[in-house]
Design an enzyme around this catalytic site. Structure first.
Site, PDB file in Angstrom:
ATOM      1  N   LEU A  74      75.214  31.625  -5.557  1.00 43.38           N
ATOM      2  CA  LEU A  74      74.611  30.475  -6.233  1.00 43.38           C
ATOM      3  C   LEU A  74      75.386  30.328  -7.528  1.00 43.38           C
ATOM      4  O   LEU A  74      75.490  31.275  -8.314  1.00 43.38           O
ATOM      5  CB  LEU A  74      73.130  30.749  -6.498  1.00 43.38           C
ATOM      6  N   ASP A  75      75.977  29.155  -7.739  1.00 45.60           N
ATOM      7  CA  ASP A  75      76.854  28.939  -8.899  1.00 45.60           C
ATOM      8  C   ASP A  75      76.214  29.377 -10.211  1.00 45.60           C
ATOM      9  O   ASP A  75      74.993  29.240 -10.381  1.00 45.60           O
ATOM     10  CB  ASP A  75      77.211  27.452  -9.026  1.00 45.60           C
ATOM     11  N   PRO A  76      77.011  29.863 -11.180  1.00 44.42           N
ATOM     12  CA  PRO A  76      76.477  30.169 -12.509  1.00 44.42           C
ATOM     13  C   PRO A  76      75.745  28.977 -13.133  1.00 44.42           C
ATOM     14  O   PRO A  76      74.786  29.157 -13.883  1.00 44.42           O
ATOM     15  CB  PRO A  76      77.724  30.533 -13.317  1.00 44.42           C
TER      16      PRO A  76
END
Length: 322
Positions: free
Chosen positions: A50-52
């Site tokens: 899950l992207d930063p």
């Protein structure tokens, strides 16, 4: 001056699933390592990045649960997102540099029409600012070097695209959307494509995963809440491994059949054919693994080891005693 003594964390076997509400700014691996440290776990893995710049539910698997993490990788996902209209950026989100400003002249009817057009099977070109690899190197590494490489379009499916809120006037027009999609869908690309289809461009200013494979963010815990707990209570935040197997049909075996099943031996019974079964032993009830049934035979697919089963039972009993 003597350097401070570094305290070594005593690891222990931990089995189960932590439903984490990942904060903004942390990568999935950073969140995993923090949770692993707080639980003093020996073995852990996450269920897809899950992207930063995205928050929301991130199931973390510990011990025996890591054997079933692939199920979450393959699962459909649901996101809440905000698309800022009229502004395109280099990364299709708010972290990128502004590329172009365009006026927003679309109507409510046009928004509905465009959203309808993105429903169902679609193709996407993965963004340069993504973790997808090309020749062993992540695309975002090429992007940082100012290099753009050719990417193959991928086929994904948008199961649901619901308009939650919108503002088409004023200084910051936007659409707030709920997106249910297949694995591998890039929501940043979807937001940018919707903006382009509306003739004004757009980028994401918010991205939050609210559900994955039937697990909802309302069930999740934050790292701050986990850290604030007394260490003895942190284990209670874990869900049993079988939470990952909600789409599997449960099958129970007696002690004799359970022992043979764990040895990889097929068992015969009156079960109907099924592609996915979660197999449990009884007395005490414990997850043994997953299997499928073909012409009355229960065929093992992925098994827990006897030590994993024993440790899981001990862990459950210790929680009951606290």
């Amino acid at each position: 001056m003597t350097a401070p003594t570094r305290v070594r964390v005593q690891r222990r076997p931990v089995h189960g699933v932590l439903l984490l509400d990942k904060p903004l700014g942390l990568s999935s691996n950073q969140a995993l390592q923090k949770a692993k440290w707080l639980l003093r776990a020996e073995k852990a893995g996450h269920t897809g990045t899950l992207d930063p710049l995205a928050s929301g539910i991130l199931p973390l698997c510990f011990g025996a649960a890591t054997k079933f993490s692939q199920l979450q990788l393959e699962a459909d996902k649901t996101y809440e997102t905000v698309v800022r209209l009229g502004v395109t950026t280099t990364t299709a989100d708010a972290e990128g540099e502004v590329v172009e400003l365009r006026p927003v002249h679309c109507s409510v009817g046009q928004v509905v029409e465009v959203l309808d057009a993105f429903m169902g099977p679609i193709t996407q070109v993965p963004p340069m600012h993504s973790a997808l690899k090309k020749d062993g190197k992540a695309l975002y590494e090429y992007a940082r070097e100012g290099v753009s490489v050719e990417r193959e379009a991928r086929h994904v499916t948008i199961h649901k695209l619901e308009l939650l809120e919108m503002e088409l006037q004023g200084e910051a027009p936007y659409l707030r959307l709920l997106v249910q999609c297949s694995k591998g869908t890039y929501i940043r690309t979807l937001g940018e494509d919707i903006g382009n289809a509306l003739g004004c461009g757009g980028h994401l200013t918010l991205l939050r995963r609210v559900e994955t494979g039937g697990l909802h963010v309302d069930q999740a815990i934050t790292l701050e809440a986990l850290e604030a707990m007394p260490e003895a209570q942190r284990m209670a935040a874990l869900h049993p491994t079988e939470i990952l197997l909600s789409h599997h049909v449960p099958i129970e075996l007696d002690a004799s059949d359970a022992g043979r099943f764990l040895s990889g031996v097929r068992r015969r019974g009156t079960w109907p054919d099924m592609p996915s079964a979660a197999v449990f032993g009884i007395a005490p009830r414990a997850l043994l693994g997953v299997a499928h049934v073909q012409t009355g035979e229960l065929i093992p697919d992925r098994l827990l080891s006897p030590i994993e089963i024993q440790q899981t039972l001990v862990q459950a009993q210790s929680l009951l005693n606290t």
